[in-house]
Design a protein around this motif. Structure first.
Motif, PDB file in Angstrom:
ATOM      1  N   ILE A 200       0.828  -1.201   0.000  1.00  0.00           N
ATOM      2  CA  ILE A 200       0.000   0.000   0.000  1.00  0.00           C
ATOM      3  C   ILE A 200       0.867   1.258   0.000  1.00  0.00           C
ATOM      4  CG2 ILE A 200      -1.915   1.204   1.113  1.00  0.00           C
ATOM      5  CD1 ILE A 200      -2.528  -1.657   0.049  1.00  0.00           C
ATOM      6  N   SER A 201       1.937   1.243   0.775  1.00  0.00           N
ATOM      7  CA  SER A 201       2.869   2.373   0.814  1.00  0.00           C
ATOM      8  C   SER A 201       4.274   1.837   1.052  1.00  0.00           C
ATOM      9  CB  SER A 201       2.485   3.371   1.909  1.00  0.00           C
ATOM     10  OG  SER A 201       2.652   2.786   3.191  1.00  0.00           O
ATOM     11  N   TYR A 202       5.251   2.598   0.575  1.00  0.00           N
ATOM     12  CA  TYR A 202       6.647   2.170   0.681  1.00  0.00           C
ATOM     13  C   TYR A 202       7.493   3.398   0.989  1.00  0.00           C
ATOM     14  CZ  TYR A 202      10.782  -0.673  -0.443  1.00  0.00           C
ATOM     15  OH  TYR A 202      11.961  -1.391  -0.381  1.00  0.00           O
ATOM     16  N   GLU A 203       8.059   3.444   2.187  1.00  0.00           N
ATOM     17  CA  GLU A 203       8.870   4.583   2.615  1.00  0.00           C
ATOM     18  C   GLU A 203      10.322   4.142   2.800  1.00  0.00           C
ATOM     19  OE1 GLU A 203       9.397   7.630   6.422  1.00  0.00           O
ATOM     20  OE2 GLU A 203       7.710   6.216   6.359  1.00  0.00           O
ATOM     21  N   VAL A 204      11.219   4.741   2.040  1.00  0.00           N
ATOM     22  CA  VAL A 204      12.641   4.449   2.194  1.00  0.00           C
ATOM     23  C   VAL A 204      13.152   5.162   3.444  1.00  0.00           C
ATOM     24  CG1 VAL A 204      14.921   4.559   1.130  1.00  0.00           C
ATOM     25  CG2 VAL A 204      12.891   4.252  -0.308  1.00  0.00           C
ATOM     26  N   LEU A 205      13.746   4.413   4.347  1.00  0.00           N
ATOM     27  CA  LEU A 205      14.248   4.992   5.593  1.00  0.00           C
ATOM     28  C   LEU A 205      15.711   5.414   5.446  1.00  0.00           C
ATOM     29  CD1 LEU A 205      12.684   2.420   8.094  1.00  0.00           C
ATOM     30  CD2 LEU A 205      11.727   4.598   7.311  1.00  0.00           C
ATOM     31  N   SER A 206      16.167   6.217   6.373  1.00  0.00           N
ATOM     32  CA  SER A 206      17.564   6.665   6.340  1.00  0.00           C
ATOM     33  C   SER A 206      18.509   5.615   6.899  1.00  0.00           C
ATOM     34  CB  SER A 206      17.722   7.975   7.123  1.00  0.00           C
ATOM     35  OG  SER A 206      17.325   7.781   8.471  1.00  0.00           O
ATOM     36  N   ASP A 207      17.964   4.614   7.595  1.00  0.00           N
ATOM     37  CA  ASP A 207      18.792   3.578   8.217  1.00  0.00           C
ATOM     38  C   ASP A 207      19.408   2.664   7.161  1.00  0.00           C
ATOM     39  OD1 ASP A 207      17.820   4.686  10.503  1.00  0.00           O
ATOM     40  OD2 ASP A 207      16.445   3.054  10.974  1.00  0.00           O
ATOM     41  N   ASN A 208      20.714   2.459   7.248  1.00  0.00           N
ATOM     42  CA  ASN A 208      21.373   1.487   6.375  1.00  0.00           C
ATOM     43  C   ASN A 208      21.053   0.067   6.838  1.00  0.00           C
ATOM     44  OD1 ASN A 208      22.714   3.459   4.810  1.00  0.00           O
ATOM     45  ND2 ASN A 208      24.326   3.626   6.348  1.00  0.00           N
ATOM     46  N   LEU A 209      21.177  -0.887   5.943  1.00  0.00           N
ATOM     47  CA  LEU A 209      21.012  -2.281   6.331  1.00  0.00           C
ATOM     48  C   LEU A 209      22.078  -2.635   7.369  1.00  0.00           C
ATOM     49  CD1 LEU A 209      20.369  -4.091   2.919  1.00  0.00           C
ATOM     50  CD2 LEU A 209      18.725  -3.034   4.469  1.00  0.00           C
ATOM     51  N   PRO A 210      21.730  -3.430   8.390  1.00  0.00           N
ATOM     52  CA  PRO A 210      22.701  -3.758   9.445  1.00  0.00           C
ATOM     53  C   PRO A 210      23.810  -4.690   8.972  1.00  0.00           C
ATOM     54  CG  PRO A 210      20.654  -4.943   9.788  1.00  0.00           C
ATOM     55  CD  PRO A 210      20.393  -3.976   8.672  1.00  0.00           C
ATOM     56  N   TYR A 211      23.582  -5.362   7.837  1.00  0.00           N
ATOM     57  CA  TYR A 211      24.584  -6.244   7.250  1.00  0.00           C
ATOM     58  C   TYR A 211      24.692  -5.923   5.763  1.00  0.00           C
ATOM     59  CZ  TYR A 211      23.515  -8.913  11.486  1.00  0.00           C
ATOM     60  OH  TYR A 211      23.303  -9.284  12.782  1.00  0.00           O
ATOM     61  N   PRO A 212      25.835  -6.199   5.134  1.00  0.00           N
ATOM     62  CA  PRO A 212      25.953  -5.970   3.688  1.00  0.00           C
ATOM     63  C   PRO A 212      24.897  -6.755   2.926  1.00  0.00           C
ATOM     64  CG  PRO A 212      28.110  -6.381   4.669  1.00  0.00           C
ATOM     65  CD  PRO A 212      27.094  -6.674   5.732  1.00  0.00           C
ATOM     66  N   LYS A 213      24.400  -6.160   1.860  1.00  0.00           N
ATOM     67  CA  LYS A 213      23.344  -6.812   1.079  1.00  0.00           C
ATOM     68  C   LYS A 213      23.797  -8.167   0.548  1.00  0.00           C
ATOM     69  CE  LYS A 213      22.420  -5.058  -2.908  1.00  0.00           C
ATOM     70  NZ  LYS A 213      21.974  -4.107  -3.944  1.00  0.00           N
ATOM     71  N   ASN A 214      25.057  -8.271   0.143  1.00  0.00           N
ATOM     72  CA  ASN A 214      25.560  -9.538  -0.391  1.00  0.00           C
ATOM     73  C   ASN A 214      25.493 -10.649   0.641  1.00  0.00           C
ATOM     74  OD1 ASN A 214      26.084  -8.471  -2.901  1.00  0.00           O
ATOM     75  ND2 ASN A 214      28.269  -8.128  -2.523  1.00  0.00           N
ATOM     76  N   TYR A 215      25.759 -10.305   1.905  1.00  0.00           N
ATOM     77  CA  TYR A 215      25.679 -11.302   2.974  1.00  0.00           C
ATOM     78  C   TYR A 215      24.231 -11.750   3.167  1.00  0.00           C
ATOM     79  CZ  TYR A 215      25.406 -13.187   7.711  1.00  0.00           C
ATOM     80  OH  TYR A 215      25.135 -13.978   8.794  1.00  0.00           O
ATOM     81  N   LEU A 216      23.309 -10.782   3.211  1.00  0.00           N
ATOM     82  CA  LEU A 216      21.897 -11.115   3.382  1.00  0.00           C
ATOM     83  C   LEU A 216      21.391 -11.944   2.212  1.00  0.00           C
ATOM     84  CD1 LEU A 216      20.634  -7.661   4.674  1.00  0.00           C
ATOM     85  CD2 LEU A 216      20.863  -9.755   6.016  1.00  0.00           C
ATOM     86  N   LEU A 217      21.857 -11.606   1.003  1.00  0.00           N
ATOM     87  CA  LEU A 217      21.442 -12.342  -0.184  1.00  0.00           C
ATOM     88  C   LEU A 217      21.929 -13.783  -0.135  1.00  0.00           C
ATOM     89  CD1 LEU A 217      20.067 -12.221  -2.975  1.00  0.00           C
ATOM     90  CD2 LEU A 217      22.286 -11.551  -3.930  1.00  0.00           C
ATOM     91  N   SER A 218      23.166 -13.985   0.294  1.00  0.00           N
ATOM     92  CA  SER A 218      23.702 -15.348   0.372  1.00  0.00           C
ATOM     93  C   SER A 218      22.962 -16.168   1.419  1.00  0.00           C
ATOM     94  CB  SER A 218      25.203 -15.317   0.682  1.00  0.00           C
ATOM     95  OG  SER A 218      25.457 -14.783   1.975  1.00  0.00           O
ATOM     96  N   ARG A 219      22.584 -15.533   2.541  1.00  0.00           N
ATOM     97  CA  ARG A 219      21.810 -16.239   3.570  1.00  0.00           C
ATOM     98  C   ARG A 219      20.420 -16.584   3.058  1.00  0.00           C
ATOM     99  NH1 ARG A 219      24.267 -18.782   7.235  1.00  0.00           N
ATOM    100  NH2 ARG A 219      22.303 -18.777   8.391  1.00  0.00           N
ATOM    101  N   TRP A 220      19.811 -15.666   2.316  1.00  0.00           N
ATOM    102  CA  TRP A 220      18.489 -15.905   1.727  1.00  0.00           C
ATOM    103  C   TRP A 220      18.541 -17.078   0.753  1.00  0.00           C
ATOM    104  CZ3 TRP A 220      17.125 -14.791  -3.543  1.00  0.00           C
ATOM    105  CH2 TRP A 220      15.761 -14.948  -3.826  1.00  0.00           C
ATOM    106  N   LYS A 221      19.565 -17.110  -0.084  1.00  0.00           N
ATOM    107  CA  LYS A 221      19.703 -18.220  -1.034  1.00  0.00           C
ATOM    108  C   LYS A 221      19.864 -19.554  -0.312  1.00  0.00           C
ATOM    109  CE  LYS A 221      21.777 -15.662  -4.897  1.00  0.00           C
ATOM    110  NZ  LYS A 221      23.004 -15.486  -5.716  1.00  0.00           N
ATOM    111  N   LYS A 222      20.639 -19.538   0.780  1.00  0.00           N
ATOM    112  CA  LYS A 222      20.876 -20.775   1.523  1.00  0.00           C
ATOM    113  C   LYS A 222      19.626 -21.239   2.262  1.00  0.00           C
ATOM    114  CE  LYS A 222      23.864 -22.796   5.076  1.00  0.00           C
ATOM    115  NZ  LYS A 222      24.984 -22.546   6.020  1.00  0.00           N
TER     116      LYS A 222
END
Length: 232
Positions: A200-222
């Motif tokens: 319904i709505s999507y707000e980009v926050l100022s907070d950076n991801l707590p972990y690098p995106k590549n790390y999160l992506l590899s965990r998601w794939k696993k």
């Protein structure tokens, strides 16, 4: 030095300088006239280089992707144009317009023979969207993914239940009937997938991801795709 070599050398000089550099200095480095520098700067801009500044002040190359001259065979060109046509017809307005600009840039650098072959191309992609896209949400979704920012969303699930989530965007999938963002959901403390047409709505926050995106992506794939870790 050919003009192509000169343009590439000029581009490299601009890349190596963190501050604006005047046309006079550039002309001295390349051993050409200042007027030729003006023409070369304009040529690079027309080819997609984002060069700021003007005569009398200096020029600076902004960060961005600029490919050197490439050669493609007809199969590679057909694959590129077919993929870009799909993006033009099936994504949000910003990405669609970018695909069209990319096609136009390709057409300006390929041979006349290849231009004719592409104009007569008989490979087509669907041009009718199956679902309506909220272009603003789609744009913000891609921005948060690219910049590795958290996002706050209001989401209506398949049972029409509305909830507010803080998510960590990981990847976006483009399917025939929907766009889906994969993300870590702080509310559920697990990976979740959210359909664009249910956001319904999507707000980009100022907070950076707590972990690098590549790390999160590899965990998601696993964890979700059950892929074995890459041992390379």
């Amino acid at each position: 030095m050919t003009r192509t070599q000169r343009l590439l050398t000029l581009l490299q000089i601009l890349k190596e300088n963190r501050y604006p550099i005047t046309a006079e200095v550039l002309a001295d480095k390349l051993q050409i006239s200042v007027r030729s520098i003006y023409r070369d700067i304009e040529s690079l801009r027309n080819q997609g280089a984002e060069i700021t500044g003007e005569a009398g002040i200096g020029y600076q190359l902004k960060s961005g992707l600029l490919l050197p001259p490439l050669t493609f065979d007809i199969n590679e060109l057909e694959a590129l144009i077919l993929g870009l046509r799909w993006v033009e017809s099936n994504t949000d307005k910003e990405l669609s317009h970018s695909a069209l600009r990319a096609i136009n840039k390709i057409n300006t650098v390929i041979t006349t023979q290849h231009q004719t072959l592409l104009e007569q191309n008989t490979l087509f992609v669907p041009t009718n969207r199956i679902i309506e896209i909220d272009h603003t949400i789609a744009k913000d979704m891609r921005f948060s993914l690219r910049e590795e920012k958290k996002a706050k969303i209001d989401y209506k699930d398949a049972q029409k239940q509305l909830s507010t989530r803080i998510i960590w965007p990981i990847a976006v999938g483009y399917f025939q009937d929907s766009q889906v963002i994969a993300a870590w959901c702080e509310l559920r403390q697990s990976y979740r997938h959210f359909r664009l047409d249910r956001i319904i709505s999507y707000e980009v926050l100022s907070d950076n991801l707590p972990y690098p995106k590549n790390y999160l992506l590899s965990r998601w794939k696993k964890e979700i795709l059950k892929e074995a870790p890459d041992k390379n």
